[in-house]
Design a protein around this motif. Structure first.
Motif, mmCIF file in Angstrom:
data_model
loop_
_atom_site.group_PDB
_atom_site.id
_atom_site.type_symbol
_atom_site.label_atom_id
_atom_site.label_comp_id
_atom_site.label_asym_id
_atom_site.label_seq_id
_atom_site.Cartn_x
_atom_site.Cartn_y
_atom_site.Cartn_z
ATOM 1 N N TYR A 141 0.901 -1.014 -0.471
ATOM 2 C CA TYR A 141 0.228 0.396 -0.058
ATOM 3 C C TYR A 141 0.411 1.401 0.389
ATOM 4 O O TYR A 141 0.218 2.308 -0.621
ATOM 5 C CB TYR A 141 -0.838 0.389 0.584
ATOM 6 C CG TYR A 141 -1.751 -0.970 1.346
ATOM 7 C CD1 TYR A 141 -3.073 -0.811 0.092
ATOM 8 C CD2 TYR A 141 -1.514 -2.420 2.207
ATOM 9 C CE1 TYR A 141 -4.356 -2.016 0.721
ATOM 10 C CE2 TYR A 141 -3.008 -3.353 2.405
ATOM 11 C CZ TYR A 141 -4.463 -3.053 1.494
ATOM 12 O OH TYR A 141 -4.957 -3.856 1.586
ATOM 13 N N GLU B 167 -8.673 3.984 3.988
ATOM 14 C CA GLU B 167 -8.512 2.506 3.272
ATOM 15 C C GLU B 167 -8.100 1.965 5.039
ATOM 16 O O GLU B 167 -7.196 0.847 5.207
ATOM 17 C CB GLU B 167 -7.319 2.897 2.913
ATOM 18 C CG GLU B 167 -8.020 3.019 0.882
ATOM 19 C CD GLU B 167 -7.191 2.406 -0.267
ATOM 20 O OE1 GLU B 167 -5.980 2.039 0.552
ATOM 21 O OE2 GLU B 167 -7.707 2.123 -1.014
ATOM 22 N N LYS C 43 -9.211 -1.656 6.076
ATOM 23 C CA LYS C 43 -8.790 -2.773 4.991
ATOM 24 C C LYS C 43 -7.129 -2.898 5.632
ATOM 25 O O LYS C 43 -7.026 -4.322 5.366
ATOM 26 C CB LYS C 43 -9.159 -2.508 3.265
ATOM 27 C CG LYS C 43 -8.916 -3.615 3.015
ATOM 28 C CD LYS C 43 -8.652 -2.791 1.292
ATOM 29 C CE LYS C 43 -7.758 -1.621 0.752
ATOM 30 N NZ LYS C 43 -8.421 -1.362 -0.474
#
Length: 391
Positions: free
Chosen positions: A120, A248, A251
């Motif tokens: 990420y 995010e 997640k």
């Protein structure tokens, strides 16, 4: 290993999809090389440090391990990694844990923070942190738990307020393992007030030497210092500290917990005690000791196969949250039962000066915490039940 009333765990195990690793031709060579490294570099001072060793901090050992290429094994070479295979890394992890090596300093960076940045993070974040992580000279901690949140992770209140120059962080994290030696924290914080609980969460990499960061020790019952409280008071961080996209965080955190929950540390935390029992009992061990060792080893081997299966799924890009939760739940049960099972078959005064007595006394006191770290048993069983469509 399974209690009769653990009906949903029994069902989950029955549906556990096995994803075996491909056999590595060099597996034995890796073990031999690492054992030679450990014979030269592993501290031999206190045998009790071998128990629950992935919470033992030894920066010099971590630096030597990184220089030997045993950290960041899966990562690209341009970030300081070594581009080895997942089975090779798994072998290294279980050898380190089985030997009771003090791997706590670099453990979280290697297990969670580094892989999360590869998935990420920005290029700038990878270049800033990954080479130091792989070298065993830079450490990370995880900022999830907070006072008042308990196991309800989505209720975190530490906030991130956007400014022209970046973000301002305010709040508190607690039970933060290794914060006092870490260079950065990967923190789950609320970046959007008033939104749905999970939707308003983001993760940030916060350098712990910034003004406004205060780290206070939490001393455990043994007088040792692994945990910390971390306070953020108007801590200014740049825009580049945001990991992935805003919102995010939930997640990312759940994916990160799959890495944390499924590794060999989930069944090898008490391994030093089992090894010491076998060594102490010798070839003429009483029948009850032989039976206990046989049962414990067979359960450990089953957990190992399940853990390796989850690791294979993770290496293949899957998100085995349910399987990882099963491994952690069963692994914690095994780790907590192991010292009790051994206490029942050995004639050991816990005040004795023998290594067996010291390890047994330590793990009898420490093992109740094994089912708390990385998610309580109740949280894990909720994840498993949802995964099986039972709630």
């Amino acid at each position: 290993m399974l209690l009769p009333n653990d009906w949903h765990i029994n069902r989950a195990v029955q549906t556990f999809a096995v994803h075996p690793f491909e056999a590595a031709e060099n597996a034995q060579a890796i073990r031999q090389d690492l054992r030679a490294f450990l014979a030269e570099h592993q501290p031999q001072d206190d045998p009790v440090r071998r128990a629950n060793c992935w919470t033992e901090f030894d920066p010099a050992f971590s630096k030597a391990l990184g220089a030997a290429g045993y950290i960041g094994m899966l990562w690209p070479e341009n970030y300081g990694g070594h581009e080895r295979g997942p089975l090779e890394r798994y072998i290294v992890l279980e050898e380190l844990l089985a030997a009771g090596a003090p791997v706590g300093a670099h453990w979280i960076a290697d297990r969670q923070t580094g892989p999360l940045l590869l998935r990420y993070g920005t290029e700038g974040q990878r270049e800033k942190y990954l080479p130091g992580f792989a070298a065993g000279t830079m450490y990370a901690c995880i900022g999830l738990s907070e006072p008042g949140s308990g196991s309800d992770l989505a209720s975190v209140r530490t906030s991130a307020r956007r400014t022209d120059n970046g973000w301002v962080i305010n709040g508190q994290k607690v039970w933060t393992t290794g914060a006092h030696i870490s260079h950065a924290m990967l923190a789950l914080v609320r970046s959007e007030e008033g939104s749905e609980r999970q939707a308003g969460l983001s993760q940030f990499l916060i350098d712990l030497d910034l003004p406004g960061v205060t780290i206070r020790p939490i001393i455990d019952m043994f007088g040792t210092h692994h945990f910390n409280e971390v306070f953020f008071e108007d801590v200014e961080i740049p825009h580049g500290a945001l990991v992935g996209a805003e919102g995010e965080g939930w997640k990312q955190a759940t994916a990160e917990l799959a890495l944390e929950r499924s590794g060999p540390e989930r069944y090898l935390s008490s391994h030093a005690l089992l090894v010491e029992l076998i060594d102490s009992a010798g070839p003429d061990a009483p029948p009850e000791v032989v039976a206990t060792v046989g049962r414990l080893v067979s359960e450990m081997w089953t957990l190992r196969q399940m853990s390796m299966s989850v690791a294979a799924k993770l290496a293949g890009g899957e998100d085995p949250a349910v399987e990882a939760s099963i491994v952690k739940d069963l692994g914690n049960t095994f780790e907590q039962e192991l010292p009790l099972a051994i206490q029942a078959v050995v004639d050991a005064d816990l005040a004795d000066d023998t290594v067996l007595a010291k390890l047994l006394a330590t793990l009898l006191q420490v093992s109740p915490s094994f089912s708390l770290r990385g998610g309580t048993r109740e949280i894990l069983r909720g994840i498993i039940a949802r995964g099986l469509g039972l709630r």
